[in-house]
Design an enzyme around this catalytic site. Structure first.
Site, PDB file in Angstrom:
ATOM      1  N   ASP A  54     -28.061  90.083 -87.938  1.00 10.30           N
ATOM      2  CA  ASP A  54     -27.808  91.484 -87.585  1.00 10.30           C
ATOM      3  C   ASP A  54     -28.138  92.482 -88.693  1.00 10.30           C
ATOM      4  OD1 ASP A  54     -25.583  91.299 -89.371  1.00 10.30           O
ATOM      5  OD2 ASP A  54     -24.274  90.669 -87.749  1.00 10.30           O
TER       6      ASP A  54
ATOM      7  N   HIS B 103     -31.439  82.419 -90.644  1.00 12.77           N
ATOM      8  CA  HIS B 103     -31.911  82.456 -89.252  1.00 12.77           C
ATOM      9  C   HIS B 103     -32.711  83.713 -88.937  1.00 12.77           C
ATOM     10  CE1 HIS B 103     -28.338  79.542 -88.304  1.00 12.77           C
ATOM     11  NE2 HIS B 103     -29.335  78.950 -88.905  1.00 12.77           N
TER      12      HIS B 103
ATOM     13  N   CYS C  45     -48.062  93.864 -79.288  1.00 16.47           N
ATOM     14  CA  CYS C  45     -48.573  94.324 -80.580  1.00 16.47           C
ATOM     15  C   CYS C  45     -49.651  95.394 -80.340  1.00 16.47           C
ATOM     16  CB  CYS C  45     -49.173  93.114 -81.290  1.00 16.47           C
ATOM     17  SG  CYS C  45     -49.929  93.480 -82.871  1.00 16.47           S
TER      18      CYS C  45
ATOM     19  N   CYS D  69     -53.224  93.652 -81.591  1.00 13.38           N
ATOM     20  CA  CYS D  69     -53.922  92.547 -80.909  1.00 13.38           C
ATOM     21  C   CYS D  69     -53.391  92.275 -79.516  1.00 13.38           C
ATOM     22  CB  CYS D  69     -53.842  91.281 -81.758  1.00 13.38           C
ATOM     23  SG  CYS D  69     -52.204  90.531 -81.716  1.00 13.38           S
TER      24      CYS D  69
ATOM     25  N   GLY E 161     -16.175  83.422 -91.735  1.00 13.35           N
ATOM     26  CA  GLY E 161     -16.491  83.635 -90.322  1.00 13.35           C
ATOM     27  C   GLY E 161     -17.566  82.735 -89.757  1.00 13.35           C
TER      28      GLY E 161
ATOM     29  N   ALA F   5     -11.468  88.108 -91.366  1.00 15.38           N
ATOM     30  CA  ALA F   5     -12.311  88.186 -92.561  1.00 15.38           C
ATOM     31  C   ALA F   5     -12.232  89.565 -93.210  1.00 15.38           C
ATOM     32  CB  ALA F   5     -13.755  87.876 -92.172  1.00 15.38           C
TER      33      ALA F   5
HETATM   34  P1  NAD Z   1     -19.967  80.830 -84.396  1.00 14.75           P
HETATM   35  O1  NAD Z   1     -20.033  81.776 -83.251  1.00 14.75           O
HETATM   36  O2  NAD Z   1     -20.254  79.399 -84.160  1.00 14.75           O
HETATM   37  O3  NAD Z   1     -18.494  80.890 -85.047  1.00 14.75           O
HETATM   38  C1  NAD Z   1     -17.902  82.094 -85.422  1.00 14.75           C
HETATM   39  C2  NAD Z   1     -16.580  81.797 -86.088  1.00 14.75           C
HETATM   40  O4  NAD Z   1     -16.060  83.043 -86.519  1.00 14.75           O
HETATM   41  C3  NAD Z   1     -15.531  81.160 -85.166  1.00 14.75           C
HETATM   42  O5  NAD Z   1     -15.146  79.900 -85.676  1.00 14.75           O
HETATM   43  C4  NAD Z   1     -14.357  82.148 -85.192  1.00 14.75           C
HETATM   44  O6  NAD Z   1     -13.113  81.517 -85.393  1.00 14.75           O
HETATM   45  C5  NAD Z   1     -14.654  83.007 -86.392  1.00 14.75           C
HETATM   46  N1  NAD Z   1     -14.221  84.406 -86.289  1.00 14.75           N
HETATM   47  C6  NAD Z   1     -14.314  85.245 -85.227  1.00 14.75           C
HETATM   48  N2  NAD Z   1     -13.842  86.459 -85.550  1.00 14.75           N
HETATM   49  C7  NAD Z   1     -13.446  86.386 -86.854  1.00 14.75           C
HETATM   50  C8  NAD Z   1     -12.883  87.317 -87.747  1.00 14.75           C
HETATM   51  N3  NAD Z   1     -12.635  88.576 -87.401  1.00 14.75           N
HETATM   52  N4  NAD Z   1     -12.591  86.897 -88.994  1.00 14.75           N
HETATM   53  C9  NAD Z   1     -12.828  85.604 -89.377  1.00 14.75           C
HETATM   54  N5  NAD Z   1     -13.363  84.678 -88.548  1.00 14.75           N
HETATM   55  C10 NAD Z   1     -13.680  85.076 -87.314  1.00 14.75           C
HETATM   56  O7  NAD Z   1     -20.854  81.451 -85.533  1.00 14.75           O
HETATM   57  P2  NAD Z   1     -21.739  80.797 -86.698  1.00 14.75           P
HETATM   58  O8  NAD Z   1     -20.974  79.700 -87.369  1.00 14.75           O
HETATM   59  O9  NAD Z   1     -22.260  81.924 -87.497  1.00 14.75           O
HETATM   60  O10 NAD Z   1     -22.961  80.077 -85.974  1.00 14.75           O
HETATM   61  C11 NAD Z   1     -23.538  80.623 -84.864  1.00 14.75           C
HETATM   62  C12 NAD Z   1     -24.991  80.975 -84.883  1.00 14.75           C
HETATM   63  O11 NAD Z   1     -25.001  82.172 -84.150  1.00 14.75           O
HETATM   64  C13 NAD Z   1     -25.635  81.330 -86.173  1.00 14.75           C
HETATM   65  O12 NAD Z   1     -26.769  80.548 -86.252  1.00 14.75           O
HETATM   66  C14 NAD Z   1     -26.050  82.811 -86.074  1.00 14.75           C
HETATM   67  O13 NAD Z   1     -27.445  82.930 -86.309  1.00 14.75           O
HETATM   68  C15 NAD Z   1     -25.818  83.194 -84.686  1.00 14.75           C
HETATM   69  N6  NAD Z   1     -25.101  84.467 -84.415  1.00 14.75           N
HETATM   70  C16 NAD Z   1     -25.284  85.564 -85.190  1.00 14.75           C
HETATM   71  C17 NAD Z   1     -24.618  86.750 -84.902  1.00 14.75           C
HETATM   72  C18 NAD Z   1     -24.833  87.953 -85.782  1.00 14.75           C
HETATM   73  O14 NAD Z   1     -25.888  88.083 -86.374  1.00 14.75           O
HETATM   74  N7  NAD Z   1     -23.828  88.810 -85.918  1.00 14.75           N
HETATM   75  C19 NAD Z   1     -23.761  86.817 -83.822  1.00 14.75           C
HETATM   76  C20 NAD Z   1     -23.599  85.683 -83.021  1.00 14.75           C
HETATM   77  C21 NAD Z   1     -24.271  84.508 -83.347  1.00 14.75           C
END
Ligand code: NAD
Length: 256
Positions: free
Chosen positions: A105, A120, A152, A155, A192, A236
């Site tokens: 993000d 990622h 694009c 291209c 998180g 967090a």
């Molecule tokens: P996940 O969705 O597997 O796990 C998220 C974790 O965050 C959960 O275990 C949950 O308990 C915890 N959580 C939720 N709210 C919280 C808070 N306020 N404070 C603390 N903890 C909190 O996410 P992941 O482990 O990052 O893996 C998922 C994949 O999803 C990644 O590869 C990522 O690229 C992608 N993803 C990215 C985004 C983003 O960019 N914001 C959003 C969703 C998923």
């Protein structure tokens, strides 16, 4: 400030090379839903269609419709929260050597963090699958008003967010650097993340095996909780803000 946050503050204060490893949970309080858990995106959308490179190549407009209707409104509104800002402050004070993030993000950079290793990719960066031309998200916001999938201008190739889909490899140089900082740190702070997505989730293990202390700040339990030196199942942004505030206060007191 609770006992766990006080312990975390003390561990951060005495660390020389802190690495933060962040996941979707740190951005949840910025309004970006996580993928897993009760409100997770994958409960509503099938990842084999919305995040798979083979499916994307066959039906790119399927993904782009999802992006336009579901991701865009969220992305346009999302701002860094106190968790992102606290990590940016820790970098400013030289406490934090790097953030390794699974997030796509871009909120760490918007918060002011400079050394961000994006495992990622970044959804605000858009890539032409044919010629590799890169576009900013604002251009693509405009394009998708009239063209799905966006193409694009050089291209006519199909554009795709520069993020790692299922079926694609992680960017090797970013992964190498993430492995190197994980092996070299003395404190590895997970924020998180469910710690189930590989190979990202092996980095905390590497850090621990190389002598670092492992802290896990995540709302729910993770498979690595058992090997951590400290586990905090709380928000967090609340905990990081408290820790950062307490560190700043201690720094001011030590100067006077
Ligand atoms: P996940 O969705 O597997 O796990 C998220 C974790 O965050 C959960 O275990 C949950 O308990 C915890 N959580 C939720 N709210 C919280 C808070 N306020 N404070 C603390 N903890 C909190 O996410 P992941 O482990 O990052 O893996 C998922 C994949 O999803 C990644 O590869 C990522 O690229 C992608 N993803 C990215 C985004 C983003 O960019 N914001 C959003 C969703 C998923």
């Amino acid at each position: 400030m609770g006992n766990d946050a006080l312990t975390l503050k003390a561990m951060v204060a005495s660390a020389a090379r802190l690495v933060a490893f962040t996941g979707a949970g740190i951005s949840a309080e910025s309004g970006i839903p996580t993928y897993r858990g009760a409100d997770g995106v994958w409960n509503k959308y099938d990842p084999s269609k919305y995040a798979d490179i083979r499916y994307f190549r066959e039906e790119p407009s399927y993904y782009w419709n999802f992006f336009k209707d579901v991701r865009c409104p969220v992305l346009k509104k999302a701002q860094p929260n106190k968790g992102h800002l606290a990590l940016a402050k820790l970098e400013e004070t030289d406490k934090l050597s790097a953030i390794i993030t699974q997030n796509i993000d871009g909120l760490h950079q918007i918060a002011g963090s400079n050394r961000v290793l994006e495992l990622h990719g970044n959804t605000r960066r858009i890539l032409c699958l044919e010629c590799g031309e890169l576009y900013g998200i604002e251009t693509v916001y405009r394009l998708i008003e009239t063209q799905l999938p966006p193409r694009c201008s050089k291209c006519d190739g199909v554009l795709k967010p520069d993020v790692v889909f299922f079926g694609e490899s992680l960017p090797p140089t970013v992964l190498d650097e993430a492995i190197s900082v994980s092996r070299d740190c003395d404190l590895f702070l997970v924020v998180g993340s469910s710690l189930v997505v590989q190979p990202a989730a092996s980095l905390p293990v590497m850090a621990k095996e190389n002598g670092a202390k492992l802290l896990i700040l995540n709302k729910d339990a993770t498979p690595l909780d058992r090997m951590a030196d400290l586990v905090i199942h709380e928000s967090a942004s609340v905990v990081l803000d408290q820790v950062c505030g307490a560190l700043e206060k201690s720094a001011i007191q030590s100067q006077t």
